[in-house]
Design a protein around this motif. Sequence first.
Motif, PDB file in Angstrom:
ATOM      1  N   ARG A  34     -25.335 -48.052  21.338  1.00  0.00           N
ATOM      2  CA  ARG A  34     -25.878 -48.293  20.005  1.00  0.00           C
ATOM      3  C   ARG A  34     -25.316 -47.262  19.024  1.00  0.00           C
ATOM      4  NH1 ARG A  34     -29.945 -51.913  20.169  1.00  0.00           N
ATOM      5  NH2 ARG A  34     -29.024 -52.373  18.150  1.00  0.00           N
ATOM      6  N   ASN A  35     -24.033 -47.376  18.754  1.00  0.00           N
ATOM      7  CA  ASN A  35     -23.339 -46.372  17.945  1.00  0.00           C
ATOM      8  C   ASN A  35     -23.935 -46.232  16.545  1.00  0.00           C
ATOM      9  OD1 ASN A  35     -21.403 -45.558  19.873  1.00  0.00           O
ATOM     10  ND2 ASN A  35     -20.249 -47.439  19.516  1.00  0.00           N
ATOM     11  N   PHE A  36     -24.287 -47.376  15.934  1.00  0.00           N
ATOM     12  CA  PHE A  36     -24.823 -47.318  14.578  1.00  0.00           C
ATOM     13  C   PHE A  36     -26.117 -46.511  14.547  1.00  0.00           C
ATOM     14  CE2 PHE A  36     -27.728 -49.047  11.343  1.00  0.00           C
ATOM     15  CZ  PHE A  36     -26.990 -48.785  10.204  1.00  0.00           C
ATOM     16  N   LEU A  37     -27.018 -46.770  15.507  1.00  0.00           N
ATOM     17  CA  LEU A  37     -28.291 -46.051  15.536  1.00  0.00           C
ATOM     18  C   LEU A  37     -28.090 -44.582  15.904  1.00  0.00           C
ATOM     19  CD1 LEU A  37     -30.515 -48.728  17.312  1.00  0.00           C
ATOM     20  CD2 LEU A  37     -30.552 -48.093  14.898  1.00  0.00           C
ATOM     21  N   LEU A  38     -27.200 -44.327  16.868  1.00  0.00           N
ATOM     22  CA  LEU A  38     -26.955 -42.946  17.274  1.00  0.00           C
ATOM     23  C   LEU A  38     -26.314 -42.154  16.130  1.00  0.00           C
ATOM     24  CD1 LEU A  38     -25.641 -43.622  20.888  1.00  0.00           C
ATOM     25  CD2 LEU A  38     -27.879 -42.701  20.235  1.00  0.00           C
ATOM     26  N   ASP A  39     -25.409 -42.783  15.399  1.00  0.00           N
ATOM     27  CA  ASP A  39     -24.799 -42.113  14.243  1.00  0.00           C
ATOM     28  C   ASP A  39     -25.851 -41.844  13.169  1.00  0.00           C
ATOM     29  OD1 ASP A  39     -22.396 -42.233  15.519  1.00  0.00           O
ATOM     30  OD2 ASP A  39     -21.622 -43.941  14.366  1.00  0.00           O
ATOM     31  N   ARG A  40     -26.767 -42.801  12.999  1.00  0.00           N
ATOM     32  CA  ARG A  40     -27.837 -42.617  12.014  1.00  0.00           C
ATOM     33  C   ARG A  40     -28.714 -41.428  12.390  1.00  0.00           C
ATOM     34  NH1 ARG A  40     -32.433 -47.225  10.685  1.00  0.00           N
ATOM     35  NH2 ARG A  40     -33.614 -46.012   9.134  1.00  0.00           N
ATOM     36  N   LEU A  41     -29.043 -41.313  13.664  1.00  0.00           N
ATOM     37  CA  LEU A  41     -29.847 -40.174  14.126  1.00  0.00           C
ATOM     38  C   LEU A  41     -29.096 -38.855  13.917  1.00  0.00           C
ATOM     39  CD1 LEU A  41     -31.237 -41.751  17.405  1.00  0.00           C
ATOM     40  CD2 LEU A  41     -32.627 -40.956  15.495  1.00  0.00           C
ATOM     41  N   GLU A  42     -27.801 -38.900  14.156  1.00  0.00           N
ATOM     42  CA  GLU A  42     -26.996 -37.686  13.999  1.00  0.00           C
ATOM     43  C   GLU A  42     -26.942 -37.245  12.545  1.00  0.00           C
ATOM     44  OE1 GLU A  42     -25.034 -34.502  15.432  1.00  0.00           O
ATOM     45  OE2 GLU A  42     -25.860 -36.122  16.644  1.00  0.00           O
ATOM     46  N   ARG A  43     -26.852 -38.234  11.624  1.00  0.00           N
ATOM     47  CA  ARG A  43     -26.779 -37.898  10.203  1.00  0.00           C
ATOM     48  C   ARG A  43     -28.126 -37.390   9.685  1.00  0.00           C
ATOM     49  NH1 ARG A  43     -24.251 -42.875  10.029  1.00  0.00           N
ATOM     50  NH2 ARG A  43     -26.091 -43.781   9.021  1.00  0.00           N
ATOM     51  N   VAL A  44     -29.211 -38.044  10.080  1.00  0.00           N
ATOM     52  CA  VAL A  44     -30.528 -37.709   9.530  1.00  0.00           C
ATOM     53  C   VAL A  44     -31.080 -36.420  10.131  1.00  0.00           C
ATOM     54  CG1 VAL A  44     -32.924 -38.527   9.357  1.00  0.00           C
ATOM     55  CG2 VAL A  44     -31.025 -40.127   9.045  1.00  0.00           C
ATOM     56  N   GLN A  45     -30.781 -36.193  11.419  1.00  0.00           N
ATOM     57  CA  GLN A  45     -31.300 -35.016  12.123  1.00  0.00           C
ATOM     58  C   GLN A  45     -32.837 -34.920  12.006  1.00  0.00           C
ATOM     59  OE1 GLN A  45     -29.625 -32.444  13.949  1.00  0.00           O
ATOM     60  NE2 GLN A  45     -27.973 -33.958  13.935  1.00  0.00           N
ATOM     61  N   PRO A  46     -33.573 -35.941  12.436  1.00  0.00           N
ATOM     62  CA  PRO A  46     -35.036 -35.931  12.294  1.00  0.00           C
ATOM     63  C   PRO A  46     -35.681 -35.022  13.331  1.00  0.00           C
ATOM     64  CG  PRO A  46     -34.338 -37.890  13.470  1.00  0.00           C
ATOM     65  CD  PRO A  46     -33.076 -37.169  13.059  1.00  0.00           C
ATOM     66  N   LYS A  47     -36.934 -34.636  13.047  1.00  0.00           N
ATOM     67  CA  LYS A  47     -37.713 -33.850  14.000  1.00  0.00           C
ATOM     68  C   LYS A  47     -38.601 -34.747  14.855  1.00  0.00           C
ATOM     69  CE  LYS A  47     -36.105 -29.913  12.648  1.00  0.00           C
ATOM     70  NZ  LYS A  47     -35.186 -29.158  13.538  1.00  0.00           N
ATOM     71  N   ILE A  48     -39.013 -35.884  14.288  1.00  0.00           N
ATOM     72  CA  ILE A  48     -39.798 -36.864  15.037  1.00  0.00           C
ATOM     73  C   ILE A  48     -39.154 -38.231  14.847  1.00  0.00           C
ATOM     74  CG2 ILE A  48     -42.022 -38.031  15.271  1.00  0.00           C
ATOM     75  CD1 ILE A  48     -43.393 -35.521  14.337  1.00  0.00           C
ATOM     76  N   VAL A  49     -38.889 -38.914  15.962  1.00  0.00           N
ATOM     77  CA  VAL A  49     -38.351 -40.269  15.929  1.00  0.00           C
ATOM     78  C   VAL A  49     -39.380 -41.189  16.563  1.00  0.00           C
ATOM     79  CG1 VAL A  49     -36.470 -41.794  16.608  1.00  0.00           C
ATOM     80  CG2 VAL A  49     -36.004 -39.372  16.138  1.00  0.00           C
ATOM     81  N   ALA A  50     -39.890 -42.134  15.788  1.00  0.00           N
ATOM     82  CA  ALA A  50     -40.864 -43.092  16.308  1.00  0.00           C
ATOM     83  C   ALA A  50     -40.163 -44.434  16.495  1.00  0.00           C
ATOM     84  CB  ALA A  50     -42.036 -43.233  15.347  1.00  0.00           C
TER      85      ALA A  50
END
Length: 929
Positions: free
Chosen positions: A12-28
Motif C-alpha cells: 500500500r505505497n500510497f498509504l505508507l507514503d501518506r503516513l511518512e509525510r504526515v508523521q502522525p503520533k496516533i493512527v486510527a
Amino acid sequence: MEANAAGFEIRRNFLLDRLERVQPKIVAVSAPPGFGKSTLARQLLASKPNATVCDLADVADEADLGQRLIAALAAEPARPALEAWKDPVTDSIFVFENADHVARNEAALEFFSRVLSQRPDRRVVVICSRETLPLHLTRYAPPHEILTLRADDLAFDRSELLSLFGPYADRPGFLARIMQISQGWPIAVFLLRRFASEGRIDTLLENLADVAFKEIHDYLADEVLATLDPKLHEALFVCACIPHTSIADLQAAFAEEGAVHALVEFAKQSPFLTHTGEVFVLHPLLGALLVEHRQTQREVILARVAGAHSRAKHYLRAAELHLAHGDQESAAHALGQYEVIRDHTPSPEYARALASLDRALIEEYPRLWGITGMLRMFCMDMQELLEESESRWLTLSPTVTPTERSYLLIFRAVMRGYTGGIEEAIAMLEEYLRENHIGAQPKDYVEGYVVYVLGLLRARAGRLGQGERDMTAALPHVGVTDIVGSGALLSLGADIARARGEFAVARQFVDRALEGSRRSGLMNFVALDLAEACFGAWFAGDDGAFVKYGVELDEIVHTNAVRGLAYFAAAARGRHEEPTNIDMLKFIACGSIIAAANSNDARETVRYARAALAAAQKLGSPFVECLSAVAVATYDEPAFEETIAIAARAAARCESPALQSAVRAIAEGLADFGMLDKYMGRLHRDRFERALPLEVQLTAGVVRSAGREVPLSERELALLVALSLRRENVPRARLADLLWPELDEYSARNALSVCLHRLRAHLGSDRVVRSKDGYALHDDVRVDLWEIDRTMTALRSRTSLDDAERAQLSSVYEKLRNKRPERMLSWDWFEATERHLRGLRLEAAHRLAADALSNGNIRRALELAEEMIGYDPCDEAGRELAIKAHLRRDDRAAAMRQYRQYRETLLAELQCEPSEAIKQLVGLTQTRA
C-alpha cells in the motif's frame, strides 16, 4: 480470512507514503473486516526497526488488557513493562490489533483510555478496529498529529487494480466491472483475482450468487449481517431488491419511517451502503447474499413498490422496477402511460427502460412506438418507417385513447413530409383539426403538437406565412421539449427565413435550433440541424461556417450511423459518393447541388443537377425544387428555357417575393440576382480553375493540391504527416521532439519554424493553422486516414453490407493496399500509424471476404483470404475464411492443405497449435455434445 489469502499482496505505497509525510503520533484505522487493516499495519512495521503488536481480540476485562500489554512490552529491551511503555529507549511504533473488542467492557475501555493518555512522545500508536471506538483521540494528541483511516481510504484504487489484473487490463470495461462489483474491498478484489488466475472470471462476473462466492458470502453474513437489528436487516434486503433504492421506494415498501432513518445511520458507518442524496446503493456482493435464497420475496417487494409508484403516477420508476424482476408486460403498460414528450428530452433512465422492452410489446403502445420511431429517424429508410407507421395506424386497438391516437397521427404526418407526401400530410392534419374543433390557437400540448407539425409542413410546402403563424402559436405548448423547440426554430430558419432571403435571421434560428438538439443528446437530430446549418452556410456564401459545420456533420454521421444524411455529408466534404435509398430526399437534392458545383466534369455536373431536381420534385418542396431547377438551367444550356420555367413555377408556389424576383432576374439575364446572388456565384464559379481541397493521402504517402501532386522534402512531408495523424492540435514541443530528436530544444524549435515556413510555401499559408495549443491542419484539408477511420467505424455496426456499402468498403480496401514510401516507414514515430493501417487493411479484407462468402462469391472470398494470408501467414481469420471457401466448393483436399500450411507456420514461428475452432472446421476434433 486474510486480505492476501489468495496468494497475492499489494504494497500500500500510497498509504505508507501518506503516513511518512504526515508523521502522525496516533493512527486510527477503522474499517470492517477484509479491508486490509492488519496488512497495512504489517507493512508499516516492516519499515520500522522498533515495532510491537498487541492483539486485543476477545479481551475480557481490564486485567486481561493489562496482561496483554505487559506481554507485548516484554518484547522490548529488558525493563519493567510500564516503564518501557512510558519511556521507550528509541522511537517506536505500537500497534493495537482488534481494538474494537475493548469497547465491549467498560472497565477495559477505561483502562485503554488511560494507557493512551500516558503515551510518550517517542511512541507512535496505531489502533486497528472494525468500528469507531467511543474515544475522543484529541485527548491524547493534537489534531494535526492524529491520522484517521477509514474503509474509503483502505479500498483499492484503479492503479492497484491495474497491478493485480495487469493481463486483463486492456479488455474494455474489465477494470470498471471489477471496481463496480468489489467497490475496492480488498478481500473481494483478491478473491476476484484468484478467479481470474483460474480462468473463470468472465462467467463469475455475471453471476454474483455463484457457489464460488460462498466464502465471501459467509464472511459477509458472519462479519456484517450477524449483529444487525432485524429491522435494519430487512431494510437492507429491500435495498438489495430495488436498484438504486430511493426514499420513495422505501416508503412504499415499509409502513414505518424508522427504516429510512436506520439506513441513513448505517450508511454513515458502513462502507457496504452508500447514501447519496435520495438514493441508497448497496455493495453488489452484499446485495447478492441478501437475495440469494429469497427470490420470491424479492419479486413480491418489486411488484408492490412498482404498484405504489404507478398509483402515484410515477410511471417511469414503476417501469424500471417491473423490469427488474422481468415483468415486461407491466413495464410496458407503465411506460406507455409516461408522457415523455413533456420532458426536455428522453432521460437515460427512460431510454434504458424502452430499450429493455420486446418489440412486440412496444407496438401495443403508440407512445412507446412513437419514441422508438423518433430515435430511428434519419438512420433508416424513411419510406420503411412511414410504412411501419401506416401499418400501426391500421391495426390500432379500439381501446386506444384519442390522445395516443394523435401521437401516431402526428408521426405519420412527419414521415409523409420527409418522403414526398407533404400535401397529403397537410390535408390529413387539417381534417383532424376540423373533426376535433381545434382552432388556430391550441389549448393544450396535444393540440400544440398537431398545430406545430402542420406549421412545419405548410412552411415546406411554400405557405410561409401560415407556417410561421402555426409554429408561433404552438411553441408555448411544445417548446419545453428540446427536440420540438429546436424543430420549430429550425423550420423558422431553414424553411421560412432562408426562402425569404433573410440569411442572417435564418442563421440565428438554425444556430439556436442546434443548441436545443445538442441539449437533447439525440445525435440524429443534431446531425439534421448540422446538415441544415451546413447547406444554409453554403447557400449564403459563408465558406468558413460551411466547412465548420460540414466537418462536424461528417463526424457525427459516421460515428452515430445517421445514414440518411451520409450522402449530403460526403458531398459537403467534397467526396464523390452516390445516394442510397436511405438518404433523405431533401438532402439528396441539396447534396447533389453542392456536388454539381464542385464537379469539374461538364456531363457529371449536369447529372448531379438533374438528380437534385428529381429528388426535389419527389419531395414536393417548392423552394428546394426552385434551387434545383436553377442549377439545371445553369449547367444544361440547351434545357435553360424549360428548366428556368420549372424554377419560376416552383417559386410562384412559395410565398417569397424575393425568390420570385430572383428567378425572373435569372430568366431575363440580369446582372443582379437578388437573394440568389450568392447562390449563383457558387454555381458560376469557374470550376476548372477553382482550387480543390488539399488532400493528404497517408496510405500512399502522397500530397495533392488542386488535383496535382505536391513534391515535398522528407522533413516537410514528415511535418505534414505528423499533423495528419489525428484531427487535433499538435503541441510545438511534440513536433520538435518527433522530427528533430537529435537537436537541443532551441535548435529543434528553430528547425521546426524553418520547415513550417517552407511547407506553407508549398501548400498555402492557411493550410496549417496555429493556435495556443500548437498546430493543426485547416478544416478543409482532407486526410484519407480520417475518412477511412470514419467509414470503418460506421460499417462495423452493419451486420450485412448493401451494394453501396460494399463498394465503399472495396474503395477503402484498395487505398489500404497501397505501400507507404520507404522514407515514411523509416520514421520510428510513424510505426504505430503503420500498424493501425495494416490492422485496418486486414479488417477490411476480412469483412469483404466474409461478405463475398455469404453471397456465394467463393472466388472473390478466396482471393481476399489469400491476400490476408500473404500479408500475415499467422492470421487465423484469413486461414478460416480460406478453409471455409474451399469446403464451400467441396474441395476438402485444398482445405486440408490450407490447414497443414497454417499449422506448420504456427509451429515454426510461434510454437503453438491452431485453435480448436479451426480443427473442428476441418474435422480434426469432435464437437462436444
